[in-house]
Write an enzyme that holds these catalytic residues in place. Sequence first.
Site, PDB file in Angstrom:
ATOM      1  N   SER A 120       0.970  -1.299  -0.034  1.00  0.00           N
ATOM      2  CA  SER A 120       0.150  -0.009   0.028  1.00  0.00           C
ATOM      3  C   SER A 120       0.949   1.216   0.044  1.00  0.00           C
ATOM      4  CB  SER A 120      -1.012  -0.006   1.276  1.00  0.00           C
ATOM      5  OG  SER A 120      -1.789   0.945   1.222  1.00  0.00           O
ATOM      6  N   ASP A 174      10.096   5.594 -10.335  1.00  0.00           N
ATOM      7  CA  ASP A 174       9.649   6.162 -11.373  1.00  0.00           C
ATOM      8  C   ASP A 174      10.362   7.546 -11.881  1.00  0.00           C
ATOM      9  OD1 ASP A 174       7.973   4.284 -11.988  1.00  0.00           O
ATOM     10  OD2 ASP A 174       6.000   5.334 -12.009  1.00  0.00           O
ATOM     11  N   LYS A 214      -0.737  -4.305  -3.259  1.00  0.00           N
ATOM     12  CA  LYS A 214      -1.886  -3.678  -2.842  1.00  0.00           C
ATOM     13  C   LYS A 214      -2.129  -2.331  -3.481  1.00  0.00           C
ATOM     14  CE  LYS A 214      -4.872  -2.272   1.089  1.00  0.00           C
ATOM     15  NZ  LYS A 214      -4.986  -0.898   0.815  1.00  0.00           N
TER      16      LYS A 214
END
Length: 446
Positions: free
Chosen positions: A294, A305, A319
């Site tokens: 999460s 990224d 998740k």
Amino acid sequence: MMKFGRATALKIGAAVGLSVLLHGPAAFADEQETFKSLDLFSKVFEQVRENYVEEVSEEQLIEAAIQGMLRSLDPHSSYLPAKDYDAMRTDTRGEFGGLGIEVTMENGFVKVVTPIDDTPAYRAGLKAGDYITHLDGESVQGMSLDEAVEKMRGGVGEDIVLGIARKGAEPFEVTVTRDKIKIRSVRYRVEGGNVGYIRISRFNEQTQPGLDKAIRRLNEKAEDGIVGYVLDLRNNPGGLLDQAISVSDTFLERGLVVSTRGRDNANAQDFRARPGDATDGLPLVVLINGGSASASEIVAGALQDHGRAIIVGEPSFGKGSVQTIFPLPQFNAGLKLTTQRYYTPSGRSIQAKGIVPDIMVQQAKLEKVESRFRHEADLRNALTNDQSGGADTAPADEGADTTTNGAGDEEPAIDNSTDLAQQDYQLSRAVDLVRAISLYRGMSDQ
């Protein structure tokens, strides 16, 4: 608490059905089907209440029906009765009672997502991936996740016996003593003299203040300055979305952190970093594993990224959904409902996939082994070195202090008295990587 009189219970289906007929946006035919389904529920409800072998309260039946409806949607949506609702609010504040374990339901068993650092579950040796099969000898099969969690809660000092199934081991039992759980979500230490090690165990309201303090104190404690950081998110089950965004922002100069999208694209949101990197762009390695879920995955995905950090370890839990808590004040309860999916800055959804590390490193145990090689000095009648004064064969100082965590700190980051990288293979590789990046940058700047 929900209270339903007999007459009210009998009319639930009709009343809701009438509301759908009058106000629902669906076509008339769909409204008729909804009315039939609600009427069916009303009839089943009455038959169970009147004829079940044991007396069951209307409140129990209604709550069970609500939980069943929500469990059919996904593993993370649930109804929170008053006690659970209060516990959830306490959890996000960083203090609660119980075993100190994050769990989910899988294949009818309670699966350990992660034991929280320095809690009864952690000290009892529970591991991410363990399955809890029995609670005080009672099988968890047939229980809902909320029911199992409720049974694991109890008074401080009370024991509970957990039946555990672990991959590669015979089923066993472990006794855990319940305690008041106080979550210190951020710990830190100087690793090896010049690498800042920061562990975030979960994301609660104390996380960002703890991170700010960690960065400040690490820079104060390192005599020759910090050359880079290791951010340890292993076995971090997640927590508050706003804290995950804030932690990511701490290490990012600018750009998108995460986006969330639900059923209605009009409610999509983008969350961006504010200008300024609190670590001045120093090398950063993030550690993750299968217990990282999460909010941990939001941070790892954002830093990956943007190329801000190298992700090391094992694939994360996967998740990729956001739960919204809807208060139900008239019942002193709440509804936890999955309302959105989140996406990393590049548009990736990690739901059921997880974050894949840039460098895969399995956990391993480091052990000192005796060398299998013989040397010239080992040979019988070997010539001595005519230049040796004997100092080169002196043993190392066995009393040397290898502690680097600042034992005098009023809030020691880690209680271990030895360098963690000597015991933790993944951390050892992360520290080496930070130093290598720092060295490469230094050479490039010359």
